[in-house]
Scaffold this active site. Sequence first.
Site, PDB file in Angstrom:
ATOM      1  N   TYR A 155       0.449  -0.981   0.180  1.00 44.41           N
ATOM      2  CA  TYR A 155       0.132   0.463  -0.091  1.00 44.41           C
ATOM      3  C   TYR A 155       1.083   1.262   0.036  1.00 44.41           C
ATOM      4  CZ  TYR A 155      -3.424  -3.400   1.611  1.00 44.41           C
ATOM      5  OH  TYR A 155      -3.825  -4.663   1.858  1.00 44.41           O
ATOM      6  N   LEU A 156       2.039   1.584  -0.944  1.00 50.29           N
ATOM      7  CA  LEU A 156       2.767   2.371  -0.597  1.00 50.29           C
ATOM      8  C   LEU A 156       2.188   3.949  -0.886  1.00 50.29           C
ATOM      9  CD1 LEU A 156       5.087   1.068  -3.393  1.00 50.29           C
ATOM     10  CD2 LEU A 156       5.569   1.892  -0.809  1.00 50.29           C
ATOM     11  N   LYS A 157       1.245   3.730  -1.369  1.00 44.90           N
ATOM     12  CA  LYS A 157       0.666   5.383  -1.818  1.00 44.90           C
ATOM     13  C   LYS A 157      -0.611   5.600  -0.818  1.00 44.90           C
ATOM     14  CE  LYS A 157       1.801   5.638  -6.810  1.00 44.90           C
ATOM     15  NZ  LYS A 157       2.119   5.885  -7.023  1.00 44.90           N
ATOM     16  N   THR A 158      -0.746   4.719   0.171  1.00 46.25           N
ATOM     17  CA  THR A 158      -1.386   5.730   1.684  1.00 46.25           C
ATOM     18  C   THR A 158      -0.299   6.071   2.478  1.00 46.25           C
ATOM     19  OG1 THR A 158      -2.392   3.127   1.095  1.00 46.25           O
ATOM     20  CG2 THR A 158      -3.139   4.005   2.568  1.00 46.25           C
TER      21      THR A 158
ATOM     22  N   ASP B  31       9.113   1.744  -6.074  1.00 46.48           N
ATOM     23  CA  ASP B  31       8.075   2.600  -6.675  1.00 46.48           C
ATOM     24  C   ASP B  31       9.543   3.645  -6.531  1.00 46.48           C
ATOM     25  OD1 ASP B  31       5.304   3.972  -5.800  1.00 46.48           O
ATOM     26  OD2 ASP B  31       6.338   4.691  -7.201  1.00 46.48           O
TER      27      ASP B  31
END
Lengths: 338, 327
Positions: free
Chosen positions: A107-110, A141
């Site tokens: 969940y890298l973008k949370t 990323d």
Amino acid sequence: MANLQNQSALYAERPEWEDVVPLPQYESVKPLAPIFYTPEYKDATDYFRGIVKTGEKSLRVLDLTENIIRQNPAHYSAWQYRYKTLMALGVPLEEELRLMDELAVKYLKTYQVWHHRRLLVQQTRNPAPELAFIAGCLQEDAKNYHTWSYRQWLLAHFNDEALWANELDFVDGMLDVDVRNNSAWHHRFFVVFQSGVRKGEEDRNEVLRRELTYVKMQISVVPNNMSAWNYLRGILDHSKTPYSTLESFVAPYCEAEPTRPDDSSKDVVDLEDPFPSLDAHLPCAAAIEFMADIHESLGGDDNLEVAIELWSSLASTHDAFRKKYWEYRIREAQSRAH
Amino acid sequence: MTQDLKLLVPLHVSYIQNLGKSQDELAYHLTAHLRMNAIYWGLTALYIMGHKDALDREEMIGFVMSCWDEEAGGFGAHPDHDAHILSTLSAIQILIMQDALDRLDVDRVVKFILSLQQPSGVFAGDSFGEVDTRFLYCAVNALSLLGRLFELDVERTVSYICECKNYDGGFGATAGAESHAAQVFVCVAALAILDRLDVVDQQTLCWWLSERQLPNGGLNGRPQKLEDVCYSFWVLSALSILNKMTWIDSEKLVSFILSAQDPESGGIADRPGDMADVFHTQFGVAGLSLLGYPGLVDLDPVYCMPASIIEARGLRKGWKSLPRKSI
């Protein structure tokens, strides 16, 4: 049924959760934007509301909140309550961090994943392993905003010589992989110029020289790299070094076919003024812009004329997209001259 | 081909109206934490497209009030979600657009907002403690809309924004973080509300903003990243506030936004070919309004609300959008 299935059973069907009163989603008004649930999500969040009401802070609450987070990593109340439960239980936070390692990659973008991590590391006061973890995330990323800003926070918050020690090498590595990674260039500026002076970096003139050499080399390899030119401007502005000192470096990048230096010196790279690489796309718009700024800064009518010519070439040919900007620069310079 | 594209207003209106009836369960429940924001995005988009009454007013106000967190004194994103500054701002904006601000306990909300300011000047989003210049902007915007800006420690707030200024003229989410167009918007808009645009290195920043435009006409959020329709608002509004909207190619951007529409089901996506959502629909429409697209209502880029409403409250700042083309 064997207990092998137990982990995926609804909480409503688990005997060990019998004592909790699940609370359904509050819907006293006909919702304008109604939520449609999957049974698993509805079940888990009903039980979550139940334990929040009673204020329970137990190991099974950790299970429940992990379950919710895996279904919906943006459920910020679940994150908050999980943190409070961890604090209340006094469980070893290193274990929690290992769990977070797994979730962070998913969940890298949370935002919540990263904030929770910050809270944990502030408790453990053990930032060193985080650097390797962050580097791992960046493999997935390389420009993730949360990941980079977490690294910046970590370094600044703990401000430990040992933490900073290999940071420049780390940035070098990231730029080796992708010299156009703007996040890496930003981080370089942060490390070198925005976080105090560390051991070995006290000679600021030497540091500036090193950085100028570095950015000029990177520009020579890939001239059409706005991040590198922004970095160059940034370090010149920061050290109040006149742009005109870079004139001999920038000049070849402004031409379509610059005269290459003497063959005899082909094996020796001029560190002061590294030449554009053979496969560079020239002329480089950023170089022309830089040259125009040089002439504008030098002042006088002749220099102004050169600047205007350069801006005009950008407006008409090399960066016609931003025609209005170049025309603005011309007008501004002319009005200041008179 | 793209020159023939028009903004499919009736289709987008029904797209927004149908959001509440979504059959896609999974995506819908996973975005509960955005519900209040989603309603604000939907309502603002409808307003700008000239269909402000397309959603039921009482139902909307009822939903907003059902998100009131009595304990905290703010609004959550959804009933029984904890109060958060993001949803609190959206709630205030919705109530103002629906002319229902009288339903609000202003003193309590102001207290909640002010309680979130940190010693450094930044704001947290809620008691969890995450800080970000987005939250700073929400606080400044909300206090201004409520007429209570005088209660803010302006010096401390502005000094934090200064800490977030980078060597490229841009602003980040926190001190030390990379410049990002969305963070540039929140910092510049907050400075505009606080009458402190002097903090901005205008030439450097506006050049950085104009450099966001890619050959396909779309805008990205940072150098070397992909274009996305939402940057049509973040970048454009900052340029509008600093009176430099002419520094991007507006024709190409209009084409880009229009080509990201879903011509079958309505709505606008982040880029052509992707799935539409209400977030990108709102910011695509907002960008088009600032670009002078014919038939749209004026948008105030500082508050991201209809300009007439902001003007009526005496809050209009010196921003300049492109003149509205006639149909």
